[in-house]
Design a protein around this motif. Structure first.
Motif, PDB file in Angstrom:
ATOM      1  N   VAL A 142      38.764  34.258  42.608  1.00  0.00           N
ATOM      2  CA  VAL A 142      37.688  35.261  42.703  1.00  0.00           C
ATOM      3  C   VAL A 142      36.328  34.579  42.598  1.00  0.00           C
ATOM      4  O   VAL A 142      35.418  34.854  43.394  1.00  0.00           O
ATOM      5  N   TYR A 148      35.514  32.508  45.749  1.00  0.00           N
ATOM      6  CA  TYR A 148      35.121  33.351  46.880  1.00  0.00           C
ATOM      7  C   TYR A 148      33.738  33.964  46.657  1.00  0.00           C
ATOM      8  O   TYR A 148      32.893  33.946  47.547  1.00  0.00           O
ATOM      9  N   ASP A 202      30.914  33.789  53.597  1.00  0.00           N
ATOM     10  CA  ASP A 202      31.806  34.930  53.395  1.00  0.00           C
ATOM     11  C   ASP A 202      32.962  34.878  54.381  1.00  0.00           C
ATOM     12  O   ASP A 202      32.817  34.384  55.499  1.00  0.00           O
ATOM     13  N   ASP A 213      33.476  43.159  51.664  1.00  0.00           N
ATOM     14  CA  ASP A 213      33.935  42.205  50.651  1.00  0.00           C
ATOM     15  C   ASP A 213      33.015  42.201  49.440  1.00  0.00           C
ATOM     16  O   ASP A 213      33.473  42.121  48.304  1.00  0.00           O
ATOM     17  N   ILE A 251      35.989  44.181  47.682  1.00  0.00           N
ATOM     18  CA  ILE A 251      36.951  43.113  47.404  1.00  0.00           C
ATOM     19  C   ILE A 251      36.559  42.300  46.169  1.00  0.00           C
ATOM     20  O   ILE A 251      37.393  42.082  45.281  1.00  0.00           O
ATOM     21  N   GLY A 284      38.600  42.188  42.617  1.00  0.00           N
ATOM     22  CA  GLY A 284      39.104  40.899  42.142  1.00  0.00           C
ATOM     23  C   GLY A 284      38.619  40.588  40.741  1.00  0.00           C
ATOM     24  O   GLY A 284      39.374  40.067  39.906  1.00  0.00           O
TER      25      GLY A 284
END
Length: 138
Positions: free
Chosen positions: A51, A54, A60, A73, A77, A81
């Protein structure tokens, strides 16, 4: 005069959004710290590391210029996460990591996250080129 939206003024909503963004940023840095701490359980380390890598990556998976999906995201997302990773880390440890994150001045950059995203994009580009080549060859 501020416009009222759903019982809260626009100023209150903006203040709450800024507070949420600060807490997300703090939690991402805390997860980055947790992934490197020996006291963090192994599964939590893996999830927290993924996590954080990212979220801190300068690239991205879905670029922000893609309409709607580009921010999916960032808005869905990453927060999901973060929630999963936080649940895997014992509360006293997470509290300590959050304190450490607040003390950090700079934002760490995840080079491993950058590498992972670049590899995914290269694989996707290779697949597209291969499929296009196959279609044109017929």
């Amino acid at each position: 005069m501020l416009e009222r939206t759903g019982g809260a003024t626009m100023g209150e909503w903006l203040k709450a959004a800024k507070q949420w963004a600060r807490s997300v940023k703090r939690d991402v840095v805390a997860l980055w710290i947790a992934a490197r701490d020996d006291r963090t359980p192994v599964m939590a380390k893996i999830v927290a590391g993924a996590v954080a890598a990212y979220a801190l990556s300068p690239v991205d998976l879905i670029p922000d210029f893609v309409p709607v999906l580009g921010y999916l995201d960032d808005l869905v997302i990453v927060p999901l996460g973060i929630l999963v990773a936080i649940r895997l880390i014992p509360a006293p440890l997470m509290s300590e990591f959050r304190d450490m994150a607040m003390q950090r001045a700079g934002r760490p950059v995840s080079r491993s996250g950058l590498v992972a995203i670049v590899i995914i994009w290269l694989l996707a580009a290779f697949l597209c080129i291969w499929l296009a080549w196959d279609l044109f060859r017929r």
